[in-house]
Design a protein around this motif. Structure first.
Motif, short mmCIF file in Angstrom:
data_model
loop_
_atom_site.label_atom_id
_atom_site.label_comp_id
_atom_site.label_asym_id
_atom_site.label_seq_id
_atom_site.Cartn_x
_atom_site.Cartn_y
_atom_site.Cartn_z
N PHE A 193 0.83 -1.19 0.00
CA PHE A 193 0.00 0.00 0.00
C PHE A 193 0.88 1.25 0.00
CE2 PHE A 193 -2.45 -3.22 2.31
CZ PHE A 193 -3.68 -3.17 1.66
N ASP A 194 0.33 2.33 -0.47
CA ASP A 194 0.99 3.62 -0.38
C ASP A 194 0.59 4.24 0.96
OD1 ASP A 194 2.24 6.02 -0.77
OD2 ASP A 194 0.79 6.79 -2.21
N CYS A 195 1.31 3.86 2.02
CA CYS A 195 0.83 4.23 3.36
C CYS A 195 1.95 4.71 4.28
CB CYS A 195 0.13 3.04 3.99
SG CYS A 195 1.17 1.59 4.20
N ASP A 196 3.07 5.16 3.74
CA ASP A 196 4.17 5.62 4.58
C ASP A 196 3.73 6.77 5.49
OD1 ASP A 196 5.84 3.76 3.54
OD2 ASP A 196 6.83 5.11 2.12
N ASN A 197 2.97 7.70 4.96
CA ASN A 197 2.52 8.84 5.76
C ASN A 197 1.58 8.40 6.88
OD1 ASN A 197 4.00 10.63 4.24
ND2 ASN A 197 2.30 11.13 2.87
N LEU A 198 0.73 7.42 6.56
CA LEU A 198 -0.20 6.91 7.56
C LEU A 198 0.57 6.26 8.70
CD1 LEU A 198 -3.32 6.40 8.07
CD2 LEU A 198 -2.90 4.11 7.16
#
Length: 574
Positions: free
Chosen positions: A546-551
């Motif tokens: 997922f593109d979830c580094d910020n999360l």
């Protein structure tokens, strides 16, 4: 209990069907079968608990005269009443699958509502060339389905569907939904639907279409006359009704054909179940001691007073980390409740003791007001709207006043609108005859049956059945819940007290035990330890999917290690 699957895909090889059965072996280790009948393949894996000597209990089961085939996972508590209602020969011994077919024959889909128990089943009616998927009133037993590649599939577990050929793809939105909530309606996978509690699906082999319909919603139990009758009763009369209903609920679920036991934490709910189980000659009690938040002394005290045998296992930090990945894989869902690890260990312990059935106290907190935010709802209902602005905007009470439903990471839904819709359906029914001070908290409790309770039931089923143990839950008896949802609030909770009627009954039945103690619950708070020692690899893997580094960075910053564990769990489910 059992595991099941079906598919209309006629190109599947026998080896694939055998592999599908293997995914269900722990749910049903005693007997496995599959058949191909009229372009539908049925598979079944059985945990033998009832009808041990009846050949008609073997599944898949076909009634040839009616052209109906069924695969079934569950238990019925009202078999005798069904035999009476159907005017069947009482001298015959009917299996549950035979009874369900007879109910369907007489009442059609309207008959699903008169089945009392925990169940999920698939019924194929050849005459109309349709498959019906049916799930119990509260969702105690699971059932998933997919309409994929011009074929229809259904199974007890998503993993079975994937073996049969349904693509395994996690929804893009799951990474955010699981951070926000503990439960995701419909499941975490694309194109795989979870049949909702109290509903059925009809798949037509002629058109290839699926139609969903609800046969039961909890607010149907709300009845003004019943509420008024209970309001006009005194405390002694209320407790007598409650006692009779709970005793009947335990008796209905009595298991005589295999060995059984009771989960005893030492708290109010499990102590009541233990007391009434003793009356049914069940004196085997199990306890899993959480060594860092121990309640073992309380469990010993209750077991001693009931003259029962207490068997205890334990969980600590080391056992938690040795088993948390196994738990995630068995649940087939993110680890939204860390005590799921303990539940799986308790099920394993029960299996080692030779038990097949356990009784637990699930449902009592939800219907009788056992959680802190239930009392918050009570407080908010007493605060006039013009004064609510004076409540701190950072408090949970303020959040509740603003939406009339708790909005935090322990509340469940895949979005606010679903939760609010469920809550306002319940509130609308109570508002017809109750003042705000009563209707708001009552509506929250009622809405819990379709919200907060759902991941708890899923946890109980998947993790108990992963060790071939059936869990029975007397507090989720239909008659008892009908009583609870119409019970005036003063018997459930006050501003600083919870589950009043249960506490008073415990004091009455076991007067030498102090139940006036702080609620501990089955707490396993190893989140920070997990983050420091085990989080890097699974979080890195999730970031690749997922593109979830910020999360992830956000929750690391605010030190919400519990939510990070939910997110990391997805790495074992992709």
């Amino acid at each position: 209990m059992c595991g099941l699957f079906l598919t209309t895909n006629q190109t599947i090889q026998e080896e694939t069907l055998q592999n599908a059965i293997k995914t269900l072996l722990m749910r049903g280790p005693n007997e496995q079968n599959f058949i191909n009948s009229n372009n539908v393949i049925f598979g079944h894996s059985r945990l033998s608990i009832r009808d041990l000597s009846s050949s008609n209990a073997r599944q898949p089961f076909t009634n040839k005269s009616l052209n109906i085939t069924i695969i079934y996972n569950g238990e019925l508590w009202n078999s005798r009443e069904l035999i009476e209602k159907l005017s069947l020969d009482k001298s015959n011994k009917y299996t549950e699958v035979e009874l369900i077919i007879q109910v369907y024959k007489k009442y059609g889909t309207k008959g699903f509502n008169i089945l009392e128990g925990m169940f999920a089943f698939c019924l194929f009616d050849l005459k109309i060339n349709s498959i019906f998927l049916v799930r119990d009133h509260f969702g105690k037993k699971p059932l998933y389905f997919a309409n994929s590649n011009n074929s229809f599939y259904a199974a007890s577990l998503p993993s079975t569907l994937f073996v049969l050929g349904v693509p395994k793809i996690i929804k893009d939105s799951v990474i955010y939904e699981i951070a926000e909530s503990r439960h995701i309606y419909g499941g975490i996978y694309k194109n795989v639907m979870e049949l909702q509690p109290g509903s059925f699906a009809q798949y037509s082999l002629n058109t290839g279409q699926v139609k969903l319909e609800s046969y039961f919603k909890p607010h149907q139990f709300v009845n003004e006359n019943t509420f008024n009758q209970l309001s006009n009763s005194n405390s002694k009369e209320i407790k007598e009704v409650f006692t009779t209903l709970l005793q009947n609920a335990v008796s209905k679920r009595k298991c005589s054909e295999v060995e059984s036991g009771v989960i005893l934490s030492g708290g109010i709910d499990s102590s009541l179940i233990s007391y009434f189980s003793k009356l049914n000659d069940s004196r085997t009690f199990l306890h899993l001691n959480s060594v860092d938040m121990s309640e073992l002394s309380y469990a010993k005290e209750v077991a001693s007073s009931l003259e029962g045998d207490l068997y205890s296992d334990y969980i600590d930090k080391n056992r938690f980390f040795a088993n948390h990945i196994k738990t995630i894989k068995a649940w087939e869902y993110p680890l939204v409740h860390t005590n799921g690890v303990g539940i799986k260990l308790l099920a394993k312990f029960a299996k080692e003791l030779g038990l097949k059935v356990l009784y637990g106290g699930e449902g009592a907190d939800e219907i009788f007001g056992g959680y802190y935010y239930h009392r918050l709802s009570r407080m908010s209902s007493l605060i006039p709207k013009r004064l609510s602005s004076f409540v701190s905007t950072k408090s949970h009470l303020s959040e509740f006043i603003s939406t009339q439903i708790i909005n935090n990471s322990t509340a469940i839904s895949n979005n606010k609108s679903n939760r609010l819709s469920n809550y306002h359906d319940c509130l609308g029914v109570y508002n017809e005859f109750l003042p705000k001070s009563e209707s708001i908290p009552q509506a929250l409790l009622l809405s819990e049956l379709r919200d907060y309770l759902q991941p708890l039931l899923a946890r109980a089923d998947r993790l108990m059945m992963s060790e071939s143990i059936e869990l029975r839950m007397p507090f989720l008896d239909l008659d008892l819940i009908s009583f609870a949802v119409n019970l005036p609030l003063k018997y459930k909770m006050g501003l600083f007290s919870s589950k009043r009627i249960l506490r008073e009954k415990c004091d009455e039945l076991m007067p030498n035990i102090n139940f006036k103690r702080r609620k501990i619950g089955f707490t396993l708070d190893y989140y920070k330890n997990w983050y420091e020692e085990y989080s890097k690899e699974p979080l890195d893997n999730v970031s690749m999917y997922f593109d979830c580094d910020n999360l992830i960075s956000y929750y690391e910053k605010i030190k919400r290690y519990d939510i990070l564990l939910r997110i990391a769990s997805l790495s074992y489910l992709c």
